[in-house]
Design a protein around this motif. Structure first.
Motif, PDB file in Angstrom:
ATOM      1  N   SER A  44      39.292  39.742  34.337  1.00  0.00           N
ATOM      2  CA  SER A  44      40.705  39.493  34.047  1.00  0.00           C
ATOM      3  C   SER A  44      40.941  38.938  32.651  1.00  0.00           C
ATOM      4  CB  SER A  44      41.284  38.523  35.077  1.00  0.00           C
ATOM      5  OG  SER A  44      41.397  39.128  36.339  1.00  0.00           O
ATOM      6  N   ALA A  45      42.050  39.372  32.066  1.00  0.00           N
ATOM      7  CA  ALA A  45      42.526  38.819  30.798  1.00  0.00           C
ATOM      8  C   ALA A  45      43.605  37.794  31.140  1.00  0.00           C
ATOM      9  CB  ALA A  45      43.089  39.919  29.914  1.00  0.00           C
ATOM     10  N   VAL A  46      43.262  36.520  31.117  1.00  0.00           N
ATOM     11  CA  VAL A  46      44.235  35.489  31.507  1.00  0.00           C
ATOM     12  C   VAL A  46      44.488  34.469  30.413  1.00  0.00           C
ATOM     13  CG1 VAL A  46      43.781  35.738  33.974  1.00  0.00           C
ATOM     14  CG2 VAL A  46      42.414  34.146  32.640  1.00  0.00           C
ATOM     15  N   SER A  47      43.542  34.301  29.505  1.00  0.00           N
ATOM     16  CA  SER A  47      43.744  33.353  28.406  1.00  0.00           C
ATOM     17  C   SER A  47      42.706  33.647  27.331  1.00  0.00           C
ATOM     18  CB  SER A  47      43.586  31.911  28.890  1.00  0.00           C
ATOM     19  OG  SER A  47      42.219  31.595  29.093  1.00  0.00           O
ATOM     20  N   ASP A  48      42.842  32.963  26.191  1.00  0.00           N
ATOM     21  CA  ASP A  48      41.867  33.184  25.126  1.00  0.00           C
ATOM     22  C   ASP A  48      40.538  32.492  25.418  1.00  0.00           C
ATOM     23  OD1 ASP A  48      42.579  30.567  24.759  1.00  0.00           O
ATOM     24  OD2 ASP A  48      43.402  30.836  22.751  1.00  0.00           O
ATOM     25  N   LYS A  49      40.412  31.896  26.602  1.00  0.00           N
ATOM     26  CA  LYS A  49      39.131  31.328  27.033  1.00  0.00           C
ATOM     27  C   LYS A  49      38.334  32.321  27.872  1.00  0.00           C
ATOM     28  CE  LYS A  49      40.411  27.419  25.214  1.00  0.00           C
ATOM     29  NZ  LYS A  49      39.876  27.047  23.878  1.00  0.00           N
ATOM     30  N   ALA A  50      38.984  33.430  28.275  1.00  0.00           N
ATOM     31  CA  ALA A  50      38.325  34.451  29.091  1.00  0.00           C
ATOM     32  C   ALA A  50      37.723  35.522  28.193  1.00  0.00           C
ATOM     33  CB  ALA A  50      39.336  35.084  30.056  1.00  0.00           C
ATOM     34  N   GLY A  51      36.564  36.013  28.576  1.00  0.00           N
ATOM     35  CA  GLY A  51      35.855  36.954  27.713  1.00  0.00           C
ATOM     36  C   GLY A  51      36.061  38.419  28.021  1.00  0.00           C
ATOM     37  N   LEU A  52      36.824  38.760  29.050  1.00  0.00           N
ATOM     38  CA  LEU A  52      37.168  40.122  29.452  1.00  0.00           C
ATOM     39  C   LEU A  52      36.023  40.886  30.115  1.00  0.00           C
ATOM     40  CD1 LEU A  52      39.371  41.451  26.489  1.00  0.00           C
ATOM     41  CD2 LEU A  52      40.071  40.203  28.532  1.00  0.00           C
ATOM     42  N   PHE A  77      41.370  42.764  38.891  1.00  0.00           N
ATOM     43  CA  PHE A  77      41.445  42.155  37.570  1.00  0.00           C
ATOM     44  C   PHE A  77      42.853  42.261  36.975  1.00  0.00           C
ATOM     45  CE2 PHE A  77      41.328  46.492  36.217  1.00  0.00           C
ATOM     46  CZ  PHE A  77      41.813  46.519  34.913  1.00  0.00           C
ATOM     47  N   THR A  78      43.192  41.323  36.119  1.00  0.00           N
ATOM     48  CA  THR A  78      44.452  41.351  35.373  1.00  0.00           C
ATOM     49  C   THR A  78      44.206  42.060  34.043  1.00  0.00           C
ATOM     50  OG1 THR A  78      45.150  39.243  36.331  1.00  0.00           O
ATOM     51  CG2 THR A  78      46.261  39.952  34.310  1.00  0.00           C
ATOM     52  N   PRO A  79      44.884  43.193  33.779  1.00  0.00           N
ATOM     53  CA  PRO A  79      44.624  43.939  32.540  1.00  0.00           C
ATOM     54  C   PRO A  79      45.151  43.212  31.308  1.00  0.00           C
ATOM     55  CG  PRO A  79      46.408  44.957  33.760  1.00  0.00           C
ATOM     56  CD  PRO A  79      45.865  43.871  34.648  1.00  0.00           C
ATOM     57  N   LEU A  80      44.596  43.578  30.172  1.00  0.00           N
ATOM     58  CA  LEU A  80      44.979  42.939  28.915  1.00  0.00           C
ATOM     59  C   LEU A  80      46.469  43.082  28.650  1.00  0.00           C
ATOM     60  CD1 LEU A  80      43.961  41.496  26.340  1.00  0.00           C
ATOM     61  CD2 LEU A  80      43.589  43.760  25.330  1.00  0.00           C
TER      62      LEU A  80
END
Length: 378
Positions: A248-256, A137-140
């Motif tokens: 992953s935190a990739v955009s404001d469309k992703a919920g984490l 995953f890509t961290p915040l």
């Protein structure tokens, strides 16, 4: 203050007294797990031997008899449900090493006997996709706009603005896991899956999982990431899901998060879901009146249970964290054995014994994982 055990095989039911109470069992489980998780102390062999003796003392002869079945299916509640029984010791050390219960049995557990029978009646998966894995995953903190992503989560989950800071602080405590990419790559090689069967980084989002067309057709699913449990973050109470996988935190469309509620909406046809994340097998706290036990507790976290409800026949869970190198080695052997025809419990036993045989005999290095549910019989 005591209990009754039933040792059941194809032909007989042997009833025996269990000379241990719930509080004493919980204390022994805590001693075992604390000694595994604390690198400064040795493994508590006395507790592992004592718990085996107190649980199985009167049934020991039948349990360990020559010619007895090689698979042990455990239905346990309360604190006992949070311990992989493979790590119990059946006696004193010999020239061959410690007599771990895994040397005698392929051990698995069930969320309940009703769930076990129901899952067996459904039969094996008919999915056409052999394997699908998610991880790395890509961290915040590495996202292009972390504040905007955090605020979008608050809006999607209808959380108050006051949750922004504690949510970001809680996620900052969970480091990136680059070893999960190596773990999934090793599994991919072990089973000969195509490169597209592993989805990493920006492809591992909550929406990426939920919208993945192959998900409902996969026979084996694997998630290699952090397990996130709200009870572990009291400073962020009410701001985190009760149980979730971190994505992953990739955009404001992703919920984490991929939380239990989202998993419940999935339509799975999987023989096995592997949750290679910390503490996914630990009981979710439940009020005593709800569990029927003085201390409360449940057999599985809500996260693991949700995969059963979504259609998985069995789930592999963890009871503590494995070091990256040991995880890769264990998962490689496990999946090689699955490919060779072993069912989940037997494949896991082979992988754990291989770890021990290589000299990785500290339970931290081999004993964290357990198979729960109703995998096919051999």
């Amino acid at each position: 203050d005591s209990g009754v055990g039933m040792l059941i095989d194809r032909d007989t039911v042997r009833v025996f007294r269990i000379g241990i109470g719930e509080s004493e069992a919980a204390a022994l489980v805590a001693r075992i797990k604390d000694s595994v998780r604390n690198p400064e102390v040795a493994f508590d062999r006395a507790a592992a031997r004592g718990l085996f003796d107190r649980l199985f003392g009167e049934g020991r002869e039948a349990l360990l008899a020559a010619g007895a079945p090689g698979r042990l299916i455990v239905d346990a509640t309360g604190a006992l449900a949070s311990l992989p029984f493979s790590v119990l010791l059946t006696g004193d050390a010999t020239a061959q090493g410690e007599p771990w219960l895994v040397r005698r049995f392929a051990v698995m557990s069930v969320p309940s006997m009703r769930a076990f029978v129901t899952a067996r009646a459904v039969g094996a998966s008919r999915g056409a996709t052999p394997f699908l894995g998610f991880g790395d995953f890509t961290p915040l903190a590495a996202a292009p706009a972390p504040a905007a992503i955090t605020r979008s989560v608050l809006q999607a989950k209808r959380l108050p603005a006051g949750c922004e800071a504690p949510l970001a602080a809680a996620l900052a405590r969970l480091p990136q896991l680059p070893g999960t990419a190596a773990e999934l790559a090793a599994v991919q090689r072990a089973i000969g899956a195509d490169a597209g069967s592993v989805l990493l980084r920006e492809r591992f989002t909550d929406r990426g999982v939920l919208d993945e067309a192959r998900l409902s057709d996969a026979r084996v699913l694997m998630f290699s990431t952090h397990g996130l449990f709200g009870a572990d973050f009291p400073e962020a109470a009410g701001c985190l899901p009760d149980a979730a996988l971190l994505t992953s935190a990739v955009s404001d469309k992703a919920g984490l998060f991929l939380d239990s509620a989202q998993v419940l909406d999935l339509k799975l046809d999987a023989d096995l879901v592997v949750l290679s994340a910390c503490d996914t097998g630990n009981p979710q706290p439940v009020a005593p009146g709800e569990s029927g036990l003085a201390s409360g507790g449940d057999a599985l976290s809500g996260l693991a249970r949700s995969f059963f409800y979504a259609g998985a026949r069995s789930v592999m869970v963890s009871h503590w964290v494995l070091p990256d190198e040991d995880t890769v080695a264990l998962m490689t052997v496990f999946f090689e054995r699955l490919q060779g025809g072993d069912a989940g419990p037997e494949a896991l036993r082979a992988a754990q014994l291989a770890q021990i045989g290589r000299g990785a005999d500290d339970p931290l290095q081999w004993a964290a994982l357990a198979v729960v549910g109703a995998p096919p019989a051999r």
